[in-house]
Design a protein around this motif. Structure first.
Motif, PDB file in Angstrom:
ATOM      1  N   ASP A 209       0.975  -1.260  -0.197  1.00  0.00           N
ATOM      2  CA  ASP A 209       0.136   0.555   0.443  1.00  0.00           C
ATOM      3  C   ASP A 209       1.328   1.392   0.230  1.00  0.00           C
ATOM      4  O   ASP A 209       0.220   2.693  -0.359  1.00  0.00           O
ATOM      5  N   THR A 210       2.144   1.425   0.570  1.00  0.00           N
ATOM      6  CA  THR A 210       2.826   2.533   0.370  1.00  0.00           C
ATOM      7  C   THR A 210       3.428   2.226  -1.024  1.00  0.00           C
ATOM      8  O   THR A 210       4.553   3.296  -0.916  1.00  0.00           O
ATOM      9  N   HIS A 211       3.505   1.988  -1.805  1.00  0.00           N
ATOM     10  CA  HIS A 211       4.769   1.742  -3.189  1.00  0.00           C
ATOM     11  C   HIS A 211       4.192   2.610  -3.984  1.00  0.00           C
ATOM     12  O   HIS A 211       2.799   3.184  -3.731  1.00  0.00           O
ATOM     13  N   GLN A 212       5.032   3.123  -4.702  1.00  0.00           N
ATOM     14  CA  GLN A 212       4.623   4.242  -6.014  1.00  0.00           C
ATOM     15  C   GLN A 212       4.241   3.335  -6.908  1.00  0.00           C
ATOM     16  O   GLN A 212       4.465   1.940  -7.557  1.00  0.00           O
ATOM     17  N   GLU A 213       3.504   4.375  -8.104  1.00  0.00           N
ATOM     18  CA  GLU A 213       3.075   3.406  -9.231  1.00  0.00           C
ATOM     19  C   GLU A 213       3.866   2.888  -9.866  1.00  0.00           C
ATOM     20  O   GLU A 213       4.662   3.612 -10.334  1.00  0.00           O
ATOM     21  N   HIS A 214       3.447   1.678 -10.121  1.00  0.00           N
ATOM     22  CA  HIS A 214       4.851   0.720 -11.377  1.00  0.00           C
ATOM     23  C   HIS A 214       4.519   1.429 -12.359  1.00  0.00           C
ATOM     24  O   HIS A 214       3.574   1.698 -13.250  1.00  0.00           O
ATOM     25  N   GLU A 215       5.566   0.954 -13.170  1.00  0.00           N
ATOM     26  CA  GLU A 215       5.645   1.298 -14.698  1.00  0.00           C
ATOM     27  C   GLU A 215       4.469   0.443 -15.447  1.00  0.00           C
ATOM     28  O   GLU A 215       3.758   0.504 -16.841  1.00  0.00           O
ATOM     29  N   SER A 216       3.444  -0.697 -15.069  1.00  0.00           N
ATOM     30  CA  SER A 216       3.401  -1.648 -15.368  1.00  0.00           C
ATOM     31  C   SER A 216       2.329  -0.426 -15.477  1.00  0.00           C
ATOM     32  O   SER A 216       0.642  -1.206 -16.219  1.00  0.00           O
ATOM     33  N   GLY A 217       1.584  -0.013 -15.042  1.00  0.00           N
ATOM     34  CA  GLY A 217       0.169   0.495 -14.614  1.00  0.00           C
ATOM     35  C   GLY A 217      -0.567   0.487 -13.273  1.00  0.00           C
ATOM     36  O   GLY A 217      -1.336   1.343 -13.078  1.00  0.00           O
ATOM     37  N   PHE A 218      -0.045  -0.908 -12.713  1.00  0.00           N
ATOM     38  CA  PHE A 218      -0.303  -0.727 -11.654  1.00  0.00           C
ATOM     39  C   PHE A 218       0.465   0.546 -10.055  1.00  0.00           C
ATOM     40  O   PHE A 218       0.801   0.371  -9.490  1.00  0.00           O
ATOM     41  N   ASP A 219      -1.269   0.430  -9.730  1.00  0.00           N
ATOM     42  CA  ASP A 219      -0.702   1.652  -8.453  1.00  0.00           C
ATOM     43  C   ASP A 219      -1.671   1.237  -7.539  1.00  0.00           C
ATOM     44  O   ASP A 219      -2.689   1.382  -7.452  1.00  0.00           O
ATOM     45  N   PRO A 220      -1.600   0.915  -6.492  1.00  0.00           N
ATOM     46  CA  PRO A 220      -1.844   0.708  -4.980  1.00  0.00           C
ATOM     47  C   PRO A 220      -2.809   1.810  -4.517  1.00  0.00           C
ATOM     48  O   PRO A 220      -3.774   1.118  -3.759  1.00  0.00           O
ATOM     49  N   ALA A 221      -2.535   3.144  -4.628  1.00  0.00           N
ATOM     50  CA  ALA A 221      -3.642   4.261  -4.499  1.00  0.00           C
ATOM     51  C   ALA A 221      -5.297   3.565  -4.739  1.00  0.00           C
ATOM     52  O   ALA A 221      -6.142   4.353  -4.646  1.00  0.00           O
ATOM     53  N   ASP A 222      -5.219   2.791  -6.109  1.00  0.00           N
ATOM     54  CA  ASP A 222      -6.831   2.371  -6.725  1.00  0.00           C
ATOM     55  C   ASP A 222      -7.169   1.467  -6.576  1.00  0.00           C
ATOM     56  O   ASP A 222      -8.103   0.557  -6.609  1.00  0.00           O
ATOM     57  N   TYR A 223      -6.627   0.658  -5.088  1.00  0.00           N
ATOM     58  CA  TYR A 223      -7.066  -0.617  -4.980  1.00  0.00           C
ATOM     59  C   TYR A 223      -7.567  -0.348  -2.868  1.00  0.00           C
ATOM     60  O   TYR A 223      -6.553   0.258  -1.895  1.00  0.00           O
ATOM     61  N   VAL A 224      -7.993  -1.205  -2.434  1.00  0.00           N
ATOM     62  CA  VAL A 224      -8.791  -1.362  -0.570  1.00  0.00           C
ATOM     63  C   VAL A 224      -7.610  -1.772  -0.329  1.00  0.00           C
ATOM     64  O   VAL A 224      -6.833  -3.607  -0.733  1.00  0.00           O
ATOM     65  N   TRP A 225      -6.495  -1.863   0.971  1.00  0.00           N
ATOM     66  CA  TRP A 225      -6.208  -2.548   2.177  1.00  0.00           C
ATOM     67  C   TRP A 225      -6.963  -2.892   3.651  1.00  0.00           C
ATOM     68  O   TRP A 225      -7.734  -1.962   3.543  1.00  0.00           O
ATOM     69  N   PRO A 226      -6.096  -3.568   3.851  1.00  0.00           N
ATOM     70  CA  PRO A 226      -6.906  -4.032   5.167  1.00  0.00           C
ATOM     71  C   PRO A 226      -6.874  -2.739   5.886  1.00  0.00           C
ATOM     72  O   PRO A 226      -7.776  -3.104   6.540  1.00  0.00           O
ATOM     73  N   SER A 227      -6.657  -1.260   6.335  1.00  0.00           N
ATOM     74  CA  SER A 227      -6.378  -0.668   7.314  1.00  0.00           C
ATOM     75  C   SER A 227      -7.330   0.350   6.955  1.00  0.00           C
ATOM     76  O   SER A 227      -7.804   1.010   7.708  1.00  0.00           O
TER      77      SER A 227
END
Length: 226
Positions: free
Chosen positions: A165-183
């Protein structure tokens, strides 16, 4: 663990992996493509955190959110649970249904997104979401759907890769900010919930399968009191 729907089966959208899909077609197509690229995407063994957290529980009604190729749902079913497996990928569900037949167990397969599935509220004694890719929305729809599905006295078990959840957006297009995390889920719990486990621990990973390189899990286990 009882509620007003006790004795009634949950109301899945469809019991067929080939049935009508309810959800975002783009999400379905993305995951269908991922599964179609490999004959088997996951290890075929149940997730270690699921086994550790619910292995001693008496079987009841369970919802497996993002059931993939069915390993967790089938493991629960072999232990006597009445299981509903929810998945956006039809390709994955076809495989899951085949594995269930081979194992000689019955699982209700639902081809839908979590927020579109129309699940009966407070119907499951266990809601398990192992590394789910749940889209984040301003109204916290996915988080609220997870909580709403749990019956009074039941458990929510949410497991995810630690630190993602703390990672930056990946070059593949995956952005942790787009998803739900346990917290985000635990932040919505009120006095009707008791958090029993909220910790980071080494992952007990099945051999092989996508995601096996992740070494630590965040495990959230919470009980709905009423």
């Amino acid at each position: 663990m009882t509620d007003e729907n006790a004795g009634q089966p949950p109301a899945p959208t469809t019991a067929s992996p080939a049935g009508e899909y309810l959800g975002d077609p783009a999400v379905r197509d993305e995951w269908d493509s991922r599964y179609a690229d490999r004959e088997q995407l996951w290890s075929g063994a149940p997730n270690g955190a699921l086994v550790a957290e619910v292995g001693d529980l008496a079987p009841a009604r369970a919802l497996d959110v993002g059931c993939g190729e069915g390993a967790d749902a089938i493991w629960l079913a072999t232990r006597g649970w009445d299981v509903t497996g929810l998945e956006v990928s039809g390709v994955a569900l076809e495989r899951a249904a085949g594995h269930a037949r081979e194992a000689g167990v019955t699982v209700d397969w639902v081809h839908a997104g979590l927020t579109e599935a129309g699940l009966r509220p407070a119907s499951y004694d266990l809601v398990s979401a192992q590394y789910p890719a749940l889209p984040r929305t301003p109204d916290a729809a996915a988080e609220r759907a997870l909580l709403a599905a749990v019956a009074p006295g039941g458990l929510l078990l949410l497991v995810h890769h630690a630190g993602m959840d703390t990672h930056q957006e990946h070059e593949s297009g995956f952005d942790p900010a787009d998803y739900v995390w346990p917290s985000m889920v635990s932040a919505l719990m009120d006095e009707n919930w008791k958090v029993e486990v909220d910790e980071q621990r080494p992952r007990v990973a099945p051999d092989g399968g996508a995601g096996a390189h992740h070494t630590d899990d965040v495990v959230l286990r919470a009980r709905r009191l009423r």
